[in-house]
Design an enzyme around this catalytic site. Sequence first.
Site, short mmCIF file in Angstrom:
data_model
loop_
_atom_site.label_atom_id
_atom_site.label_comp_id
_atom_site.label_asym_id
_atom_site.label_seq_id
_atom_site.Cartn_x
_atom_site.Cartn_y
_atom_site.Cartn_z
N ARG A 51 -14.47 -112.03 -14.23
CA ARG A 51 -15.27 -113.20 -13.87
C ARG A 51 -16.73 -113.10 -14.31
NH1 ARG A 51 -11.14 -112.90 -10.92
NH2 ARG A 51 -11.69 -110.72 -11.14
N THR A 52 -17.37 -112.00 -13.95
CA THR A 52 -18.83 -111.95 -14.12
C THR A 52 -19.19 -111.99 -15.61
OG1 THR A 52 -18.87 -110.64 -12.11
CG2 THR A 52 -20.92 -110.78 -13.35
N LYS A 80 -21.70 -91.56 -26.26
CA LYS A 80 -22.29 -90.38 -26.95
C LYS A 80 -23.43 -89.79 -26.14
CE LYS A 80 -21.77 -93.05 -31.20
NZ LYS A 80 -22.63 -93.85 -32.10
N ARG A 101 -23.75 -104.64 -16.05
CA ARG A 101 -22.98 -104.04 -14.94
C ARG A 101 -22.83 -102.56 -15.23
NH1 ARG A 101 -17.44 -106.31 -12.43
NH2 ARG A 101 -19.01 -107.68 -11.51
N HIS A 129 -24.91 -107.14 -6.01
CA HIS A 129 -24.28 -108.03 -6.99
C HIS A 129 -24.88 -109.43 -6.79
CE1 HIS A 129 -21.50 -109.79 -9.70
NE2 HIS A 129 -20.35 -109.35 -9.21
#
Length: 308
Positions: A51-52, A80, A101, A129
Site C-alpha cells: 500500500r504505502t 554493500k 521505509r 508511520h
Amino acid sequence: MRSIIDIQDLTIEEIQALIMTACDIIRDPNKYSSACRGKKLATLFFEPSTRTRLSFEAAMYELGGYVLSVSSGSSSSAAKGESVADTARVISCYADIIAMRHPKEGAAYVAAQNATVPIINAGDGGHSHPTQTLADLLTIHLEKGGFGDLTVGLCGDLKFGRTVHSLIKAMSRYPGVKFVLISPEELKLPSYIKKDVLKKNDVPYEQTTDLAEAIPQLDILYMTRVQKERFFNEEDYLRLKDSYILDPKKLEAAKKDLCIMHPLPRVNEISVAVDRDPRACYFKQVLYGKYIRMALILMLLEEAGACV
Ligand code: CP
C-alpha cells in the site's frame, strides 16, 4: 528543509488543511493532474510494502510527476553497506522528494538530517508511520465527520504497531477522545506512549485483553496484525498471532455506526465475512491513503518552492 518523520511534525491546522486538499482532490482530480509536472518522487523501501509504496507512486503519477523506486534493500547499495545518511544525500541529487521505509527506528530521522530534499517517513521499525495516520484521519473525517468525542478501540499488537503509536499521538490532540487498548499482556502499548502522550495530555484510556467485552462502547475499532517480523522468536509469534479474530458474531454487539479500520495487510485478525459488513472501512482507508499522500507531496513541494 521540512521533512515529516512523525505525525507530531504536523500541527492540527496543517492536518486539517491536508484533509481539505485531499477532499478537493477527490471532488476534482483533474485540477491537480499537472500540479507536480516535471517533479520526481523517490520511494526508498528497505522493508516490504504494498500500500504505502504503491500509493505514494500512484499519488505522484496522478499529480503529473515522475517516480524513481528502490523496492528492497537487497536491490540497492545498502546491501554493500552504504549508510542511510549517504543514501539520502545521494538520492537528493536525483529526486525532489523522498518517501522512505526502513526496519530501524530513527532511520527516517537520520535520512532527513542528511538529505537536501524533504523526507517523508513511510514507516521506521516499530516507531512511527505518519502517512498511514493521515490516511486513518481522512477515513475518520469522512466516516465520522470529525475527530472529537469518539471512543477508539485499538486491538492487537499495540507494542510494535507503529500505526497505533502514530494514531494515538494524532488523536490525543482532539477533545473528547477516549482509547480502549485491547491486547495480550505481552503486546501492551509501550509505557513511554502512555506516559508521554496519554497521561501527559490527560487522555482517558482503559486496557483490557477482552475484545468482545470492549466492542459495545466503541465508535471506531482499529484492528492490527501481530507482526511476525518484529518478534525475536517464532514460538512467541505462533502463540500470540491469533489472539483476536473479528467476525460477524462478535460484531452483533457493536454500534450500528461502528467504523472498522485496519491499516492492512491483514492475516487472520478480521474474518473475510466482515468485508461485506457496511461498517468495514479498511479498503476505503487504502484508497484515501493515496489522496492524502497526494496532498502531503503537494504541501511539501510547495513549501520547498519546487511545485507550480
Ligand atoms: N499499511 C501499510 O503500511 O501497508 P504496507 O506495509 O503494504 O505498505
